[in-house]
Design a protein around this motif. Structure first.
Motif, PDB file in Angstrom:
ATOM      1  N   PRO A   1      -7.831   5.069   5.943  1.00 55.03           N
ATOM      2  CA  PRO A   1      -7.767   3.994   6.537  1.00 55.03           C
ATOM      3  C   PRO A   1      -9.058   3.665   7.341  1.00 55.03           C
ATOM      4  O   PRO A   1      -9.066   2.390   7.804  1.00 55.03           O
ATOM      5  CB  PRO A   1      -6.717   4.264   7.473  1.00 55.03           C
ATOM      6  CG  PRO A   1      -5.726   5.292   6.707  1.00 55.03           C
ATOM      7  CD  PRO A   1      -6.557   6.080   5.919  1.00 55.03           C
TER       8      PRO A   1
ATOM      9  N   LEU B   1       0.986  -1.129  -0.036  1.00 51.99           N
ATOM     10  CA  LEU B   1       0.000  -0.011   0.054  1.00 51.99           C
ATOM     11  C   LEU B   1       0.945   1.190  -0.013  1.00 51.99           C
ATOM     12  O   LEU B   1       1.615   1.540   0.756  1.00 51.99           O
ATOM     13  CB  LEU B   1      -0.957   0.020   1.233  1.00 51.99           C
ATOM     14  CG  LEU B   1      -2.010   1.052   1.399  1.00 51.99           C
ATOM     15  CD1 LEU B   1      -2.943   1.213   0.081  1.00 51.99           C
ATOM     16  CD2 LEU B   1      -2.854   1.108   2.771  1.00 51.99           C
TER      17      LEU B   1
ATOM     18  N   TYR C   1       1.201   5.265   0.115  1.00 56.70           N
ATOM     19  CA  TYR C   1       0.741   6.527   0.469  1.00 56.70           C
ATOM     20  C   TYR C   1       1.794   7.558   0.383  1.00 56.70           C
ATOM     21  O   TYR C   1       3.057   7.526   0.500  1.00 56.70           O
ATOM     22  CB  TYR C   1       0.119   6.226   1.902  1.00 56.70           C
ATOM     23  CG  TYR C   1       1.003   6.306   3.051  1.00 56.70           C
ATOM     24  CD1 TYR C   1       1.403   7.622   3.885  1.00 56.70           C
ATOM     25  CD2 TYR C   1       1.877   4.944   3.305  1.00 56.70           C
ATOM     26  CE1 TYR C   1       2.270   7.468   4.594  1.00 56.70           C
ATOM     27  CE2 TYR C   1       2.631   4.937   4.300  1.00 56.70           C
ATOM     28  CZ  TYR C   1       2.981   6.171   5.075  1.00 56.70           C
ATOM     29  OH  TYR C   1       3.922   6.103   6.158  1.00 56.70           O
TER      30      TYR C   1
ATOM     31  N   TRP D   1      -1.597  -5.347   4.586  1.00 57.03           N
ATOM     32  CA  TRP D   1      -1.045  -4.445   3.995  1.00 57.03           C
ATOM     33  C   TRP D   1       0.612  -4.277   4.588  1.00 57.03           C
ATOM     34  O   TRP D   1       0.637  -4.206   5.952  1.00 57.03           O
ATOM     35  CB  TRP D   1      -1.756  -3.030   4.329  1.00 57.03           C
ATOM     36  CG  TRP D   1      -2.829  -2.829   3.661  1.00 57.03           C
ATOM     37  CD1 TRP D   1      -4.026  -2.267   4.161  1.00 57.03           C
ATOM     38  CD2 TRP D   1      -3.226  -2.989   2.321  1.00 57.03           C
ATOM     39  NE1 TRP D   1      -4.981  -2.145   3.190  1.00 57.03           N
ATOM     40  CE2 TRP D   1      -4.401  -2.232   2.001  1.00 57.03           C
ATOM     41  CE3 TRP D   1      -2.356  -3.241   1.054  1.00 57.03           C
ATOM     42  CZ2 TRP D   1      -5.098  -2.491   0.521  1.00 57.03           C
ATOM     43  CZ3 TRP D   1      -2.960  -3.036  -0.143  1.00 57.03           C
ATOM     44  CH2 TRP D   1      -4.192  -2.684  -0.363  1.00 57.03           C
ATOM     45  N   HIS D   2       1.366  -4.002   3.725  1.00 58.83           N
ATOM     46  CA  HIS D   2       2.824  -3.598   4.092  1.00 58.83           C
ATOM     47  C   HIS D   2       2.765  -2.036   3.585  1.00 58.83           C
ATOM     48  O   HIS D   2       2.786  -1.721   2.537  1.00 58.83           O
ATOM     49  CB  HIS D   2       3.772  -4.286   3.475  1.00 58.83           C
ATOM     50  CG  HIS D   2       5.070  -4.016   4.061  1.00 58.83           C
ATOM     51  ND1 HIS D   2       5.908  -2.969   3.602  1.00 58.83           N
ATOM     52  CD2 HIS D   2       5.867  -4.584   5.096  1.00 58.83           C
ATOM     53  CE1 HIS D   2       6.941  -3.099   4.327  1.00 58.83           C
ATOM     54  NE2 HIS D   2       7.118  -3.740   5.391  1.00 58.83           N
ATOM     55  N   TRP D   3       2.816  -0.939   4.403  1.00 64.84           N
ATOM     56  CA  TRP D   3       2.699   0.315   4.232  1.00 64.84           C
ATOM     57  C   TRP D   3       3.970   1.027   3.565  1.00 64.84           C
ATOM     58  O   TRP D   3       4.995   0.594   4.121  1.00 64.84           O
ATOM     59  CB  TRP D   3       2.173   1.128   5.236  1.00 64.84           C
ATOM     60  CG  TRP D   3       0.996   0.708   5.758  1.00 64.84           C
ATOM     61  CD1 TRP D   3       0.217  -0.488   6.442  1.00 64.84           C
ATOM     62  CD2 TRP D   3      -0.451   1.679   5.630  1.00 64.84           C
ATOM     63  NE1 TRP D   3      -0.712  -0.355   6.482  1.00 64.84           N
ATOM     64  CE2 TRP D   3      -1.428   0.913   6.255  1.00 64.84           C
ATOM     65  CE3 TRP D   3      -0.547   2.905   5.119  1.00 64.84           C
ATOM     66  CZ2 TRP D   3      -2.465   1.255   6.378  1.00 64.84           C
ATOM     67  CZ3 TRP D   3      -1.985   3.453   5.379  1.00 64.84           C
ATOM     68  CH2 TRP D   3      -2.809   2.528   5.996  1.00 64.84           C
ATOM     69  N   TYR D   4       3.788   1.556   2.591  1.00 68.24           N
ATOM     70  CA  TYR D   4       5.162   2.438   1.766  1.00 68.24           C
ATOM     71  C   TYR D   4       4.983   3.778   1.873  1.00 68.24           C
ATOM     72  O   TYR D   4       3.884   4.328   1.054  1.00 68.24           O
ATOM     73  CB  TYR D   4       5.654   1.661   0.491  1.00 68.24           C
ATOM     74  CG  TYR D   4       6.002   0.435   0.771  1.00 68.24           C
ATOM     75  CD1 TYR D   4       7.757   0.085   0.581  1.00 68.24           C
ATOM     76  CD2 TYR D   4       5.363  -0.798   0.603  1.00 68.24           C
ATOM     77  CE1 TYR D   4       8.161  -1.173   0.589  1.00 68.24           C
ATOM     78  CE2 TYR D   4       5.844  -2.098   0.420  1.00 68.24           C
ATOM     79  CZ  TYR D   4       7.116  -2.185   0.638  1.00 68.24           C
ATOM     80  OH  TYR D   4       7.794  -3.619   0.780  1.00 68.24           O
ATOM     81  N   HIS D   5       5.636   4.573   2.534  1.00 67.23           N
ATOM     82  CA  HIS D   5       5.478   6.000   2.227  1.00 67.23           C
ATOM     83  C   HIS D   5       6.294   6.490   1.158  1.00 67.23           C
ATOM     84  O   HIS D   5       7.755   6.640   1.023  1.00 67.23           O
ATOM     85  CB  HIS D   5       5.906   6.716   3.699  1.00 67.23           C
ATOM     86  CG  HIS D   5       5.792   8.270   3.588  1.00 67.23           C
ATOM     87  ND1 HIS D   5       6.748   9.507   4.000  1.00 67.23           N
ATOM     88  CD2 HIS D   5       4.941   9.007   3.236  1.00 67.23           C
ATOM     89  CE1 HIS D   5       6.479  10.463   3.798  1.00 67.23           C
ATOM     90  NE2 HIS D   5       5.202  10.512   3.397  1.00 67.23           N
TER      91      HIS D   5
END
Length: 287
Positions: A144, A9, A11, A158-162
């Motif tokens: 979210p 994911l 963002y 989810w594995h979040w990526y900025h």
């Protein structure tokens, strides 16, 4: 991360459309990829699931990977199956191997066409299927809130990526139904050109065929699909009617092309632009 079963994911401030497409075209070349444009106003979620099932089935046919070495026979066409049957297929009830999967790239999973609770539940079920991997982007600050704890940690995983790209939201920020409806011919042509630039070169070339035909046949209802297919095939832009239909669906989703019935009963495609604006559009995309 995808191979380990995580969803990715993205963002951060700025359009992530180009980032996701670059990732798909470079890192996911060995897999089938289905793209969902969540920034569009309406999306048929069942058609999305049917498409995923068909893509997975075709991938299995090409790899011939089943426990017995032969493919199981499809009980019925995917478009006549229930959602539960489709999810069961995507989860591997008919195909047991887990070393291949279909990647779903979703631009703006928080977009207006996907934002309702039922659609998000379906997307969560899609992500949870064993033969599906999901890569998505979000842009709304409250995105979210669309998901509960089970959806975040179990279904989407989810594995979040900025990834703040600071790129302009050229495509996502447009209100597509108004692209060709208002404004001067120069404004509408430039806006439509921006949308076309987000499509593949082959899709752009198919659109040019349609535009050139419309300019040279101003008194006709539009271009018959058979003529469009024959011309596109001659120029090696499409290999089958299915490929052409996918381009036309994309055009219609973006409100760039409309259909009407010819006097002989055949469906014709036309671009809802005056000749002057259409010429400006062709000059824009030919630059």
């Amino acid at each position: 991360m995808l191979r380990c079963g995580f969803g990715l994911l993205m963002y951060g401030f700025g359009s992530k459309k180009a980032l996701l497409e670059d990732f798909a075209s470079t890192a996911l070349t060995e897999y089938s990829v289905v793209v969902i444009n969540g920034y569009l106003q309406s999306i048929n979620i069942k058609q999305v699931v049917i498409t995923l099932a068909e893509v997975l089935w075709n991938q299995c046919k090409s790899k011939r990977k089943t426990p017995s070495g032969n493919l199981p026979r499809a009980q019925q066409p995917f478009n006549s199956r229930s959602m539960d049957d489709l999810f069961a297929f995507l989860d591997g009830s008919e195909l047991k191997e887990n070393d291949y999967f279909v990647c779903v790239v979703i631009h703006n999973i928080d977009g207006p066409g996907l934002r309702d609770s039922e659609t998000q539940q379906h997307l969560g079920r899609i992500a949870f299927c064993s033969h599906i991997r999901m890569i998505a982007s979000i842009d709304h600050v409250n995105a979210p809130l669309l998901w509960d704890k089970k959806m975040v940690h179990t279904q989407f995983n989810w594995h979040w990526y900025h990834v703040p790209t600071f790129a302009p939201y050229k495509v996502e920020g447009m209100f597509f139904p108004l692209i060709l409806a208002h404004g001067s011919s120069a404004q509408t042509a430039k806006t439509a050109a921006i949308v076309l630039q987000s499509l593949t070169p082959n899709a752009q070339s198919v659109f040019k065929i349609l535009a050139e035909y419309q300019l040279s046949h101003p008194d006709e209802e539009g271009m018959p699909i058979d003529t469009l297919y024959a011309t596109s095939r001659e120029r090696f832009l499409v290999s089958s009617q299915v490929t052409l239909n996918s381009h036309l669906t994309e055009f219609k989703d973006h409100e760039l092309v409309k259909t009407r019935r010819h006097s002989d009963g055949q469906d014709c495609f036309y671009i809802p632009l005056a000749s002057e604006a259409l010429e400006k559009l062709l000059s824009e995309i030919n630059q």
